[in-house]
Design an enzyme around this catalytic site. Structure first.
Site, PDB file in Angstrom:
ATOM      1  N   LYS A  52       7.663  -7.726  -9.058  1.00  0.00           N
ATOM      2  CA  LYS A  52       7.201  -6.984  -7.870  1.00  0.00           C
ATOM      3  C   LYS A  52       7.381  -7.820  -6.616  1.00  0.00           C
ATOM      4  CE  LYS A  52       2.694  -6.435  -5.733  1.00  0.00           C
ATOM      5  NZ  LYS A  52       1.235  -6.372  -5.897  1.00  0.00           N
ATOM      6  N   SER A  77      -1.752   9.476 -13.444  1.00  0.00           N
ATOM      7  CA  SER A  77      -2.380  10.273 -12.384  1.00  0.00           C
ATOM      8  C   SER A  77      -3.457   9.397 -11.712  1.00  0.00           C
ATOM      9  CB  SER A  77      -3.036  11.523 -12.970  1.00  0.00           C
ATOM     10  OG  SER A  77      -4.113  11.139 -13.799  1.00  0.00           O
ATOM     11  N   SER A 104      -4.309   3.097   4.477  1.00  0.00           N
ATOM     12  CA  SER A 104      -4.548   2.431   3.204  1.00  0.00           C
ATOM     13  C   SER A 104      -4.575   0.914   3.394  1.00  0.00           C
ATOM     14  CB  SER A 104      -3.449   2.831   2.213  1.00  0.00           C
ATOM     15  OG  SER A 104      -3.686   2.259   0.959  1.00  0.00           O
ATOM     16  N   ARG A 114       6.143   5.017   1.820  1.00  0.00           N
ATOM     17  CA  ARG A 114       5.059   5.970   2.096  1.00  0.00           C
ATOM     18  C   ARG A 114       4.997   6.195   3.595  1.00  0.00           C
ATOM     19  NH1 ARG A 114      -1.273   4.939   0.226  1.00  0.00           N
ATOM     20  NH2 ARG A 114      -1.919   7.111   0.360  1.00  0.00           N
ATOM     21  N   LYS A 135       0.794  -1.230   0.000  1.00  0.00           N
ATOM     22  CA  LYS A 135       0.000   0.000   0.000  1.00  0.00           C
ATOM     23  C   LYS A 135       0.834   1.292   0.000  1.00  0.00           C
ATOM     24  CE  LYS A 135      -3.475  -0.875  -0.553  1.00  0.00           C
ATOM     25  NZ  LYS A 135      -3.883  -1.462  -1.869  1.00  0.00           N
ATOM     26  N   PHE A 171      -9.961  -0.299  -4.547  1.00  0.00           N
ATOM     27  CA  PHE A 171      -8.495  -0.413  -4.515  1.00  0.00           C
ATOM     28  C   PHE A 171      -7.887   0.981  -4.688  1.00  0.00           C
ATOM     29  CE2 PHE A 171      -4.298  -0.803  -6.227  1.00  0.00           C
ATOM     30  CZ  PHE A 171      -3.746  -1.860  -5.522  1.00  0.00           C
ATOM     31  N   HIS A 174       6.752  -7.481  -2.033  1.00  0.00           N
ATOM     32  CA  HIS A 174       6.535  -6.714  -0.795  1.00  0.00           C
ATOM     33  C   HIS A 174       7.467  -7.235   0.308  1.00  0.00           C
ATOM     34  CE1 HIS A 174       3.201  -4.548  -2.362  1.00  0.00           C
ATOM     35  NE2 HIS A 174       2.306  -5.491  -2.274  1.00  0.00           N
TER      36      HIS A 174
HETATM   37  P1  A3P Z   1      -5.074   4.891  -0.724  1.00  0.00           P
HETATM   38  O1  A3P Z   1      -5.680   3.662  -0.133  1.00  0.00           O
HETATM   39  O2  A3P Z   1      -4.531   5.818   0.311  1.00  0.00           O
HETATM   40  O3  A3P Z   1      -5.970   5.594  -1.694  1.00  0.00           O
HETATM   41  P2  A3P Z   1      -0.385  -0.263  -3.599  1.00  0.00           P
HETATM   42  O4  A3P Z   1      -0.434  -0.161  -5.059  1.00  0.00           O
HETATM   43  O5  A3P Z   1       0.976  -0.364  -3.024  1.00  0.00           O
HETATM   44  O6  A3P Z   1      -1.308  -1.326  -3.111  1.00  0.00           O
HETATM   45  O7  A3P Z   1      -0.900   1.118  -3.009  1.00  0.00           O
HETATM   46  C1  A3P Z   1      -2.248   1.509  -3.139  1.00  0.00           C
HETATM   47  C2  A3P Z   1      -2.358   2.933  -2.688  1.00  0.00           C
HETATM   48  O8  A3P Z   1      -1.761   3.786  -3.699  1.00  0.00           O
HETATM   49  C3  A3P Z   1      -3.815   3.389  -2.562  1.00  0.00           C
HETATM   50  O9  A3P Z   1      -3.794   4.420  -1.572  1.00  0.00           O
HETATM   51  C4  A3P Z   1      -4.063   3.937  -3.959  1.00  0.00           C
HETATM   52  O10 A3P Z   1      -5.150   4.803  -4.048  1.00  0.00           O
HETATM   53  C5  A3P Z   1      -2.744   4.683  -4.191  1.00  0.00           C
HETATM   54  N1  A3P Z   1      -2.484   4.965  -5.609  1.00  0.00           N
HETATM   55  C6  A3P Z   1      -2.551   4.130  -6.641  1.00  0.00           C
HETATM   56  N2  A3P Z   1      -2.314   4.777  -7.792  1.00  0.00           N
HETATM   57  C7  A3P Z   1      -2.086   6.070  -7.470  1.00  0.00           C
HETATM   58  C8  A3P Z   1      -1.798   7.253  -8.221  1.00  0.00           C
HETATM   59  N3  A3P Z   1      -1.707   7.223  -9.535  1.00  0.00           N
HETATM   60  N4  A3P Z   1      -1.628   8.405  -7.547  1.00  0.00           N
HETATM   61  C9  A3P Z   1      -1.728   8.444  -6.202  1.00  0.00           C
HETATM   62  N5  A3P Z   1      -2.008   7.363  -5.434  1.00  0.00           N
HETATM   63  C10 A3P Z   1      -2.191   6.186  -6.063  1.00  0.00           C
END
Ligand code: A3P
Length: 307
Positions: A118, A240, A150, A142, A60, A267, A120
Site C-alpha cells: 500500500k 460492505s 474524511s 474519491r 481516506k 476510523f 499514499h
Molecule cells: P468516511 O470517513 O467518509 O466514513 P481509507 O481506508 O483510505 O483511510 O479511507 C477511509 C474511508 O473509507 C472512511 O470514510 C471509511 O468509512 C471508508 N470506508 C472504509 N471501508 C468502507 C466500505 N466497505 N464501504 C464504504 N466506505 C468505506
C-alpha cells in the site's frame, strides 16, 4: 506465524496517553510525517518485485476498502484467511518504515511473493523500482469534498497526523496542499495521467459505492482471476461498510488507543457519498468550487460529488 506474533505484541503494547502528534517535514515539496522524511532514502530504494501488486490512494479515498476486496479476491472469498492479521500487517504500507515490530519494510522484506503493498505517495514519489518491475497498481480516487471531510476527521482521531486546526483551517490547508501526502488535486491528476503508460486500474470510491459488483469485476479482470458468482456475492457482503465496521482486522481498532482514538471519530466513520454537505457552509462550497475549477482545468478526470 510472524503476523500473529506481531498482533500479540500490538495487543500487549500499551502506549501512554501522552503520545504527542507527529511533526511534519517535506520531500520535494510534499508534506509527509517527519519520521517518513527522515528515512526517505530507504523508502526511495524500496525493492519492488515484478509480481507485487501496489494499492495506491490519496489518504481516506477508500484504501482499506479496496485492500479488503483485493485480499478477499486473492483468497477466493475465504473470510477466515482474510482475518489472519490487520489490514496494515497484511499489506505493508511502503513509506511507513518506522523502527519497531510493525515496521512495514521488515514485513515487506520477509513477506513471500506475491505481495500486496500500500502507498499514499503521489506519483512522482513512488519508488522507481515499481516502474522498473512494471508492477500492477490499483488506484482508488474519491471526490475531493468527501475525501477532505474524511481526512479532517481522521486527523482529529489519529495522533500520527499533525494538529488539524478548525474545520475552516483544515479546509484551507487541503485546498493549498498543505496536508500530509500533499495536494489531492495533484495526486488524482498525476495518477490519472500515469495510467496511460503503466499497468494501472483507476477506480472511483463513488463507483464502488454505487455498484460494488461491477467494480469488483473490474478488479477480477485486472488480476486475471475468475470467481464463481457465489464467491463474488460473499466478497460484496464481507466488504460492505456495515461488515467492515465490525471487523477488528479491518477497522483499525487494533491500533493502540493512544494513537487512534475512535471515540473522537471512528476510523469506519460513515462510508457514504455526499457527507460533505453536512460540513461545508454555502460560502465555503462556492469558494471551494471556484478554486476546484481552476485546479482541475485541463484534465479529463471528473468526479461525482453525490450519487
Ligand atoms: P468516511 O470517513 O467518509 O466514513 P481509507 O481506508 O483510505 O483511510 O479511507 C477511509 C474511508 O473509507 C472512511 O470514510 C471509511 O468509512 C471508508 N470506508 C472504509 N471501508 C468502507 C466500505 N466497505 N464501504 C464504504 N466506505 C468505506
Amino acid at each position: 506465524m510472524q503476523y500473529t506474533m506481531a498482533l500479540d505484541k500490538m495487543k500487549a503494547l500499551n502506549l501512554e496517553s501522552s503520545v504527542t502528534r507527529s511533526e511534519t517535514d517535506e520531500v520535494d515539496g510534499v508534506p509527509l510525517p517527519k519520521k517518513v522524511c527522515d528515512r526517505w532514502d530507504q523508502i526511495w530504494n524500496f525493492r519492488a518485485r515484478p509480481d507485487d501488486l501496489l494499492i495506491a490512494t490519496y489518504a481516506k479515498a477508500g484504501t482499506t476498502w479496496i485492500q479488503e476486496i483485493v485480499d478477499m479476491i486473492q483468497h477466493d472469498g475465504d473470510t477466515e484467511k482474510c482475518k489472519r492479521a490487520t489490514t496494515y500487517l497484511r499489506h505493508p504500507f511502503i513509506e511507513w518504515v518506522l523502527p519497531g515490530p510493525f515496521s512495514s519494510d521488515k514485513n515487506a522484506e520477509v513477506m513471500p511473493s506475491p505481495r500486496t503493498l500500500k502507498t499514499h505517495l503521489p506519483l512522482q514519489l513512488v519508488p522507481p523500482s515499481f516502474w522498473e518491475q512494471k508492477c500492477k497498481i490499483i488506484y482508488v480516487a474519491r471526490n475531493a469534498k468527501d475525501n477532505l471531510v474524511s481526512y479532517y476527521h481522521f486527523y482529529r482521531m489519529n495522533k500520527n497526523m499533525s494538529e488539524p486546526g478548525t474545520w475552516e483551517e483544515f479546509l484551507e490547508k487541503f485546498k493549498s496542499g498543505q496536508v500530509l501526502w500533499g495536494s489531492w488535486y495533484d495526486h488524482v491528476k498525476g495518477w490519472w495521467e500515469a495510467k496511460e503508460n503503466h499497468r494501472i486500474l483507476y477506480l472511483f470510491y463513488e463507483d464502488l459505492k454505487e455498484d460494488p459488483q461491477r467494480e469488483i469485476q473490474k478488479v477480477l479482470q485486472f488480476l486475471e482471476k475468475d470467481l464463481e458468482k457465489e464467491v463474488l456475492d460473499k466478497i460484496i457482503h464481507h466488504t460492505s461498510f456495515e461488515i467492515m465496521k465490525d471487523n477488528p482486522m479491518a477497522n483499525y481498532t487494533f491500533e493502540p488507543p493512544a494513537l487512534m482514538d475512535h471515540s473522537i471519530s471512528p476510523f469506519m466513520r460513515k462510508g457514504t457519498v455526499g457527507d460533505w454537505k453536512n460540513h461545508f457552509t454555502v460560502a465555503q462550497n462556492v469558494k471551494f468550487d471556484e478554486d476546484y475549477r481552476k485546479k482541475m482545468a485541463g484534465t479529463s478526470l471528473t468526479f461525482r460529488m453525490e450519487l
